[in-house]
Design a protein around this motif. Structure first.
Motif, mmCIF file in Angstrom:
data_model
loop_
_atom_site.group_PDB
_atom_site.id
_atom_site.type_symbol
_atom_site.label_atom_id
_atom_site.label_comp_id
_atom_site.label_asym_id
_atom_site.label_seq_id
_atom_site.Cartn_x
_atom_site.Cartn_y
_atom_site.Cartn_z
ATOM 1 N N HIS A 226 41.826 29.074 39.148
ATOM 2 C CA HIS A 226 41.378 28.147 38.769
ATOM 3 C C HIS A 226 40.096 27.371 39.507
ATOM 4 O O HIS A 226 40.550 28.530 40.518
ATOM 5 C CB HIS A 226 42.839 26.045 38.757
ATOM 6 N N ASP A 227 39.861 26.517 39.128
ATOM 7 C CA ASP A 227 38.510 26.220 40.260
ATOM 8 C C ASP A 227 38.527 25.047 41.215
ATOM 9 O O ASP A 227 37.348 24.309 41.615
ATOM 10 C CB ASP A 227 37.104 26.023 39.372
ATOM 11 N N GLY A 228 39.842 24.249 41.296
ATOM 12 C CA GLY A 228 39.538 23.144 41.830
ATOM 13 C C GLY A 228 40.091 21.617 40.098
ATOM 14 O O GLY A 228 40.226 20.747 41.206
ATOM 15 N N THR A 229 39.686 22.179 39.405
ATOM 16 C CA THR A 229 39.861 21.409 38.219
ATOM 17 C C THR A 229 40.546 21.656 37.263
ATOM 18 O O THR A 229 41.368 21.456 36.965
ATOM 19 C CB THR A 229 38.518 20.485 38.068
ATOM 20 N N TRP A 271 39.853 32.551 41.518
ATOM 21 C CA TRP A 271 39.039 31.969 41.361
ATOM 22 C C TRP A 271 37.961 31.862 42.870
ATOM 23 O O TRP A 271 39.137 31.964 43.767
ATOM 24 C CB TRP A 271 39.053 30.983 40.848
ATOM 25 N N ALA A 272 37.436 33.070 43.316
ATOM 26 C CA ALA A 272 36.577 32.679 45.158
ATOM 27 C C ALA A 272 35.423 32.231 44.667
ATOM 28 O O ALA A 272 34.500 32.934 44.021
ATOM 29 C CB ALA A 272 36.888 33.639 45.325
ATOM 30 N N ASN A 273 34.261 31.863 45.491
ATOM 31 C CA ASN A 273 33.017 31.053 45.546
ATOM 32 C C ASN A 273 32.088 31.257 44.310
ATOM 33 O O ASN A 273 30.953 32.063 43.851
ATOM 34 C CB ASN A 273 32.972 32.677 46.958
ATOM 35 N N VAL A 288 33.910 41.045 38.674
ATOM 36 C CA VAL A 288 33.459 40.318 39.549
ATOM 37 C C VAL A 288 32.340 39.374 38.340
ATOM 38 O O VAL A 288 31.424 39.629 37.829
ATOM 39 C CB VAL A 288 32.782 39.564 40.994
ATOM 40 N N ILE A 289 33.180 37.833 38.379
ATOM 41 C CA ILE A 289 32.388 37.142 36.612
ATOM 42 C C ILE A 289 32.296 35.770 36.780
ATOM 43 O O ILE A 289 32.431 35.293 37.292
ATOM 44 C CB ILE A 289 33.519 37.424 35.350
ATOM 45 N N ASP A 290 31.130 36.575 36.040
ATOM 46 C CA ASP A 290 29.957 34.265 36.216
ATOM 47 C C ASP A 290 30.798 33.892 35.002
ATOM 48 O O ASP A 290 30.864 33.825 34.190
ATOM 49 C CB ASP A 290 28.692 34.566 35.602
ATOM 50 N N PRO A 291 31.651 32.855 35.544
ATOM 51 C CA PRO A 291 32.584 31.658 34.807
ATOM 52 C C PRO A 291 31.346 31.183 33.593
ATOM 53 O O PRO A 291 31.924 30.225 32.591
ATOM 54 C CB PRO A 291 32.930 31.455 35.416
ATOM 55 N N TYR A 323 42.494 35.084 46.895
ATOM 56 C CA TYR A 323 41.604 35.392 48.599
ATOM 57 C C TYR A 323 42.221 33.994 49.303
ATOM 58 O O TYR A 323 42.494 32.693 49.067
ATOM 59 C CB TYR A 323 40.334 33.857 47.555
ATOM 60 N N ASN A 324 41.956 34.166 50.374
ATOM 61 C CA ASN A 324 42.426 33.297 51.823
ATOM 62 C C ASN A 324 40.923 32.380 52.068
ATOM 63 O O ASN A 324 40.510 33.462 52.590
ATOM 64 C CB ASN A 324 42.787 34.579 52.319
ATOM 65 N N PRO A 325 40.743 31.342 51.854
ATOM 66 C CA PRO A 325 39.649 31.022 52.386
ATOM 67 C C PRO A 325 39.676 30.726 53.893
ATOM 68 O O PRO A 325 38.454 30.784 54.026
ATOM 69 C CB PRO A 325 39.800 29.968 51.732
ATOM 70 N N ASP A 326 40.678 30.603 54.343
ATOM 71 C CA ASP A 326 41.234 30.816 55.484
ATOM 72 C C ASP A 326 40.172 32.051 56.511
ATOM 73 O O ASP A 326 39.672 32.415 57.448
ATOM 74 C CB ASP A 326 42.657 30.513 56.497
#
Length: 347
Positions: A226-229, A271-273, A288-291, A323-326
């Motif tokens: 997901h992308d947050g949405t 999903w990362a960055n 690594v894919i451009d969504p 992916y760990n954002p921390d």
């Protein structure tokens, strides 16, 4: 180039134009003018074949249901292919002649012009991983690692202390389901199944099942992120679908290409960055894919990791990206691997 033909009735300025089939008029898009592939910004030159030398009043061109222009008579038509999404696009020409219309359709294939970057990695840490976990999905949520596993009778969702490899919360799927990718969004765990066209939603704090849903289309469930949405789902092809997390309806999709080649068997997603990272099934690599477009922008060869795991009878392929954002690092593993690797990815 395969051409698809059809006819229709068009009402224009009060005059009924009777639709004709191209077999009656002979009108066709000249496929010899259409290239095998195009890239964004390229010019398409379209022309009409008129073997019976019939008078042509005008020709209207439509691309993906959007009118892009017209010409008087039998003039050729050129237009720039200013599209974002890669894949096939329908070009329709409607030819008006003697108060009748004939429509013909051909497909244009838009491929990537981006040369993927070769990425490299360094191992930051190595942690134990449950050799009984047939990893299908991996994600960090609020600093905690969650994993979805597969196989009939063995599929589950687990919350894990990644430093020890021990699960402190687990929920098993009914044996009739083969678990696939997971994603955690706004306190909910979403889990796919492989060929059962069914997904599940759980409370992330206790794995209480909140909802069960049926896929919007007859596709397989592979990876999920997901992308947050929105949710993004792979189905083992080159497609990635965008899903509404409330209705589970497919709202759009992209086709993934590395230059002019489709990248099929897209599996676990992350999903990362602003990008989608995907395992490619049976390959020892992540793309690594451009969504927005579906273009592969980078490739990471992880074949070296297989030399660092213990090969057991059930050890299977690389699969699992979190992916760990921390820490701004990635965690990767494989199906029934005994190790989980924390890596830093660079160009």
């Amino acid at each position: 180039m395969k051409t698809i033909k059809y006819f229709k009735v068009i009402l224009l300025t009060g005059i009924v134009l009777t639709g004709c089939s191209s077999t009656e008029t002979g009108f066709q898009i000249d496929d010899t003018k259409i290239k095998a592939t195009y890239t964004t910004g390229a010019t398409v030159n379209a022309a009409i074949i008129n073997p019976n030398n019939l008078p042509i009043d005008s020709i209207v061109y439509v691309l993906n249901s959007k009118r892009i222009g017209s010409v008087k008579g039998q003039l050729d038509f050129s237009f720039p292919l200013n599209l974002e999404k890669l894949g096939y696009h329908d070009l329709i020409a409607t030819i008006y002649s003697n108060e009748k219309s004939t429509a013909d359709t051909t497909r244009l294939e838009l491929v990537s012009k981006i040369q993927p970057k070769l990425l490299k990695y360094t191992i930051v840490n190595t942690y134990p991983h449950d050799i009984n976990s047939y990893t299908q999905g991996l994600q960090f949520y609020e600093g905690i690692l969650y994993e979805g596993t597969g196989q009939y009778g063995k599929s589950k969702v687990v919350r894990t202390d990644y430093k020890t490899g021990k699960a402190d919360l687990s929920s098993n799927l009914d044996p009739k389901y083969f678990g696939e990718g997971i994603a955690i969004l706004k306190g909910k765990v979403y889990q796919l199944t492989w060929q059962e066209s069914t997904g599940f939603v759980y409370d992330a704090t206790n794995f209480k099942k909140l909802k069960e849903f049926t896929y919007d289309r007859q596709i397989e469930g592979w990876g999920l992120t997901h992308d947050g949405t929105n949710l993004y789902q792979s189905d083992g092809s080159e497609k990635i679908y965008t899903l509404n997390p409330e209705t589970f309806k497919i709202e759009s999709s992209i086709n993934v290409y590395s230059l002019d080649s489709k990248v099929k068997q897209l599996n676990e997603l992350e999903w990362a960055n602003g990008k989608i990272y995907s395992n490619v099934y049976q390959q020892k690599a992540i793309v690594v894919i451009d969504p927005k477009t579906g273009a592969v922008e980078g490739v990471l060869d992880l074949s070296g990791l297989e030399t660092k795991i213990t090969k057991l009878p059930d050890t299977d392929v690389l699969n699992g990206i979190a992916y760990n954002p921390d820490t701004k690092t990635f965690f990767v593993t494989g199906k029934n691997w005994d190790k989980l690797f924390e890596i830093k990815i660079t160009e």
